[in-house]
Design a protein around this motif. Structure first.
Motif, PDB file in Angstrom:
ATOM      1  N   ILE A   1      -9.970   9.443  -4.420  1.00  0.00           N
ATOM      2  CA  ILE A   1      -8.777   8.399  -3.782  1.00  0.00           C
ATOM      3  C   ILE A   1      -7.503   8.410  -4.910  1.00  0.00           C
ATOM      4  O   ILE A   1      -6.559   8.713  -4.347  1.00  0.00           O
ATOM      5  N   ASP A   2      -7.746   8.617  -6.112  1.00  0.00           N
ATOM      6  CA  ASP A   2      -6.746   8.304  -7.060  1.00  0.00           C
ATOM      7  C   ASP A   2      -5.964   9.630  -7.320  1.00  0.00           C
ATOM      8  O   ASP A   2      -4.893   9.719  -7.235  1.00  0.00           O
TER       9      ASP A   2
ATOM     10  N   TRP B   1       2.204   1.672  -3.475  1.00  0.00           N
ATOM     11  CA  TRP B   1       1.199   2.098  -4.491  1.00  0.00           C
ATOM     12  C   TRP B   1       1.134   3.565  -4.203  1.00  0.00           C
ATOM     13  O   TRP B   1       0.886   4.409  -5.388  1.00  0.00           O
ATOM     14  N   ASN B   2       1.210   4.058  -2.925  1.00  0.00           N
ATOM     15  CA  ASN B   2       0.697   5.581  -2.647  1.00  0.00           C
ATOM     16  C   ASN B   2       1.926   6.142  -2.768  1.00  0.00           C
ATOM     17  O   ASN B   2       1.965   7.634  -2.239  1.00  0.00           O
TER      18      ASN B   2
ATOM     19  N   GLN C   1      -5.363  11.776  -4.928  1.00  0.00           N
ATOM     20  CA  GLN C   1      -4.500  11.856  -3.936  1.00  0.00           C
ATOM     21  C   GLN C   1      -3.304  11.118  -3.996  1.00  0.00           C
ATOM     22  O   GLN C   1      -2.035  11.352  -3.436  1.00  0.00           O
ATOM     23  N   ARG C   2      -3.120  10.303  -5.049  1.00  0.00           N
ATOM     24  CA  ARG C   2      -1.973   9.362  -5.217  1.00  0.00           C
ATOM     25  C   ARG C   2      -1.071  10.139  -5.936  1.00  0.00           C
ATOM     26  O   ARG C   2      -1.401  11.076  -6.938  1.00  0.00           O
ATOM     27  N   LYS C   3       0.121  10.045  -5.881  1.00  0.00           N
ATOM     28  CA  LYS C   3       1.517  10.814  -6.317  1.00  0.00           C
ATOM     29  C   LYS C   3       1.436  10.920  -7.809  1.00  0.00           C
ATOM     30  O   LYS C   3       1.323   9.848  -8.411  1.00  0.00           O
TER      31      LYS C   3
ATOM     32  N   ARG D   1      -6.087   4.595 -11.804  1.00  0.00           N
ATOM     33  CA  ARG D   1      -4.919   3.470 -11.234  1.00  0.00           C
ATOM     34  C   ARG D   1      -4.015   3.341 -12.262  1.00  0.00           C
ATOM     35  O   ARG D   1      -2.998   2.221 -11.905  1.00  0.00           O
TER      36      ARG D   1
ATOM     37  N   ARG E   1      -8.965  -1.211  -3.036  1.00  0.00           N
ATOM     38  CA  ARG E   1      -8.421   0.049  -2.270  1.00  0.00           C
ATOM     39  C   ARG E   1      -7.860  -0.804  -1.179  1.00  0.00           C
ATOM     40  O   ARG E   1      -8.263  -0.235   0.107  1.00  0.00           O
TER      41      ARG E   1
ATOM     42  N   ALA F   1       0.838  -1.249  -0.134  1.00  0.00           N
ATOM     43  CA  ALA F   1       0.137   0.089  -0.006  1.00  0.00           C
ATOM     44  C   ALA F   1       0.872   1.327   0.153  1.00  0.00           C
ATOM     45  O   ALA F   1       0.629   2.158  -0.652  1.00  0.00           O
ATOM     46  N   ARG F   2       2.038   1.200   0.713  1.00  0.00           N
ATOM     47  CA  ARG F   2       2.833   2.617   0.859  1.00  0.00           C
ATOM     48  C   ARG F   2       3.514   2.355  -0.512  1.00  0.00           C
ATOM     49  O   ARG F   2       3.650   3.709  -1.027  1.00  0.00           O
TER      50      ARG F   2
ATOM     51  N   GLN G   1       4.766   6.171  -0.875  1.00  0.00           N
ATOM     52  CA  GLN G   1       5.269   6.621   0.272  1.00  0.00           C
ATOM     53  C   GLN G   1       5.998   5.446   0.954  1.00  0.00           C
ATOM     54  O   GLN G   1       6.412   5.223   2.249  1.00  0.00           O
TER      55      GLN G   1
END
Length: 648
Positions: free
Chosen positions: A540-541, A240-241, A543-545, A434, A373, A237-238, A243
């Protein structure tokens, strides 16, 4: 069901491993699952079993609690031959007493109950692979236990009146376990303590046992499905985001994996062979790549950057969790050690179990995590990554392909696609939603996505997606059955000047609250509570980098007048059937020779606010295509439909 026909008992049946084990066992056996709040949870558990190849008619869900002596059972279940104890309290930062009650006392309660079954064949205990590590305090431990432990265990059968075996806590002070609680956390320490207690109990009472020690458990090898993300799933998850700037450990860190269905099949067969009695079976896939290579492979599949740095475990342990974002307890699972799987491999070979390919299993698991998600939306449609493109459905066999606009993703088409009676695929455009960014022109990207098709396809696009549909149909009319264009932005009012400034738009999209985004995208829905799920998915998407920045740039490009004029010219020259649909709150400003339909009380995204109306026009387009059979080519197009929707 009569309880006397139940010949297997499972604890932890509502957990990840327990669910798949119940499905596996009920293919052949009558099984009881001990569950808290059984009446409430039974319907969902039965549905899961039936949906995963088991037979819920062979499942009895019974009220019980492993933390209670005697398990709180009203029926004796005297026909039970095998007891599978897979229940455990698994979480980081557990209270030590809570961990002991569930994982130590609970295991001993189940062992005592199993010992009293008149036809018991095997007690199968689920441990953990780190217990089998050469560095484990239990590695090479001699059995039976010390005199103090023997004295404690000899009183076990007289403790049924106690609410729990709280005095077992003295075991944590044994020299070989005490450091685990202070250095590794309550979960891992309690599992080590539980394992030693079970070994001692078995030695004291001649309990026929087998301990199965799985590595990190990921989703089903066939579907990727899982009900748990704690642990390695959190790392993905990190990643993917955006982080995960660095990994922890070394280039040789080994975090072995096993799929949950493979583990369930293994567990179910353990009691069938007498040779497994008294054995420790370490179940993992030794072909799992070392952690840096494993993470790089997942990153390639998802189309996200992989971390380039590896930080020493000691350094990360010394830093505050608030700074690292890493659970200190998870560091105990990062090691370069290898594990002896000889006994487990011998059993698997003896019963004919074949391990699924780990690379394929990991990819499917990653697909499932992104689709749901990371467990927050378990009912979401399952998608998969193809060349970095996130796709729900298969573009190679679909009759209809849905292309979204800005700032949406493929979920914006779900309500429409569910109403159209045709196999379909919904895709997230490159670098949006995504999907990974593509070093390809949009036309080349779509050509690659559809180049394996044998039949023409109906393209349905909204805004930016409509523009892509027109470009593809202009370049490859023979591959397109038709188009349905929803709110084609190049026929509508040009985006406001402020919306053509990418940095400002990117910042606004990334910071927009959910209600604010919903008001901007579908104002005709009013202050809906909760906001439309397609809006929530898009946010949600965003917010992704990188996603909001790419969205803003795409919006600016689509607003260029020469791009808009080129699309109009291409649209008017298309030799395939085209239907244009728009909301009456956002009318067309440029005429077209193709049929045009307005949807009342709708804005720029009628497929979101009025999906039933848009679906009606798509179905009509499909029927029209089916009736066009005057030539061989049109016969090939029958049953296909194209919808193209454009967004500003």
């Amino acid at each position: 069901m009569e309880t006397n026909v139940v010949d297997a008992m499972v604890t932890g049946g509502t957990g990840l491993i327990g669910r798949w084990l119940l499905a596996e066992l009920t293919r052949k056996r009558h099984v009881a699952a001990i569950v808290r709040r059984a009446e409430d949870r039974a319907p969902e558990l039965r549905a899961f079993v039936d949906g995963h190849g088991g037979d819920a008619r062979r499942l009895t869900v019974v009220e019980g609690d492993v933390e209670i002596p005697g398990l709180g059972l009203d029926s004796p279940f005297d026909a039970v031959r095998d007891v599978f104890h897979v229940a455990a309290r698994f979480a980081f930062r557990l209270d030590p007493d809570e961990a002991r009650r569930a994982n130590v006392d609970g295991a001993l309660h189940v062992a005592e109950w199993a010992r009293a079954r008149p036809h018991l064949r095997r007690f199968v205990y689920l441990g953990g692979y780190r217990m089998m590590a050469p560095s484990s305090p239990l590695h090479g431990a001699s059995w039976p236990l010390s005199e103090a432990e023997r004295a404690h265990l000899s009183h076990l059968s007289h403790l049924s009146h106690l609410s729990h075996l709280s005095h077992l806590s003295h075991l944590s002070h044994l020299s070989h376990l005490s450091h685990l609680y202070s250095h590794h956390g309550a979960y891992e320490a309690s599992k080590h303590e539980s394992y030693r207690a079970i070994r001692g109990f078995a030695a004291r009472y001649a309990l026929p046992w087998t301990a199965v020690h799985p590595s990190s458990v990921i989703g089903d090898a066939r579907t990727g499905e899982t009900t748990q993300t704690t642990g390695f799933g959190d790392l993905v998850a990190r990643l993917w985001n955006g982080q995960l700037p660095a990994l922890v450990g070394s280039p040789r860190t080994f975090l072995p994996l096993v799929t949950v269905d493979d583990l369930a099949r293994f567990l179910a067969t353990v009691p069938e062979r007498r040779e497994t009695e008294g054995q420790d079976l370490c179940v993992l896939d030794p072909a799992t790549p070392e952690l840096p290579d494993l993470v790089r492979g997942i990153a390639r599949h998802l189309g996200v950057p992989a971390p380039r740095r590896i930080l020493p475990k000691g350094l990360v342990r010394a830093l505050p969790r608030a700074l690292t974002g890493i659970e200190p307890e998870s560091l105990g699972f990062l090691s370069e050690e290898r594990y002896d799987t000889t006994a487990a491999e011998a059993h698997a070979n003896a019963v004919g179990l074949e391990r699924p390919p780990i690379a394929t299993s990991v990819a499917r698991w990653a697909d499932f995590l992104v689709s749901t998600r990371f467990g927050d939306d378990p009912r979401a449609d399952r998608g998969a990554f193809r060349h970095g493109t996130f796709t729900v459905g298969d573009p190679r066999t679909a009759e209809v392909l849905y292309l979204h606009g800005l700032p949406w993703n493929g979920d914006a088409w779900k309500a429409v696609a569910d109403r159209v009676s045709a196999p379909h695929a919904r895709i997230d455009l490159p670098g949006l939603g995504r999907s990974a960014p593509a070093d390809l022109d949009d036309l080349v990207w779509l050509e690659r996505l559809l180049n394996e098709r044998d039949e023409p396809i109906l393209l349905v696009g909204h805004s930016l997606g409509a523009a892509m549909a027109v470009r593809y149909a202009h370049a490859h009319p023979q591959r397109v059955a038709g188009l349905v264009l929803v709110s084609p932005a190049f026929l509508q009012r040009r985006a406001d000047r402020l919306l053509r400034i990418p940095p400002a738009v990117s910042l606004h999209l990334r910071r927009a609250k959910l209600a604010e985004l919903a008001h901007h995208l579908v104002p005709e829905l009013g202050a809906a509570r909760p906001p439309h799920p397609a809006v929530a998915s898009a946010r949600i998407d965003l917010q992704r980098k990188g996603v909001s920045a790419r969205t803003a740039k795409a919006l600016a490009r689509a607003s260029c007048e020469h791009v808009r004029q080129t699309l109009r010219d291409q649209l008017e020259s298309l030799p395939v059937p085209v239907t244009v649909v728009y909301g009456d709150h956002d009318p067309l400003l440029v005429a077209t020779r193709h049929p045009v339909h307005a949807i009342e009380r709708a804005g720029h995204s009628p497929h979101v606010s009025r999906p039933e109306a848009v679906a009606t026009f798509i179905e009509a387009a499909r029927v029209g295509l089916a009736l066009r059979r005057p030539s061989k080519r049109h016969t090939a197009l029958a049953g296909h439909a194209v919808v193209s929707v454009v967004e500003r």
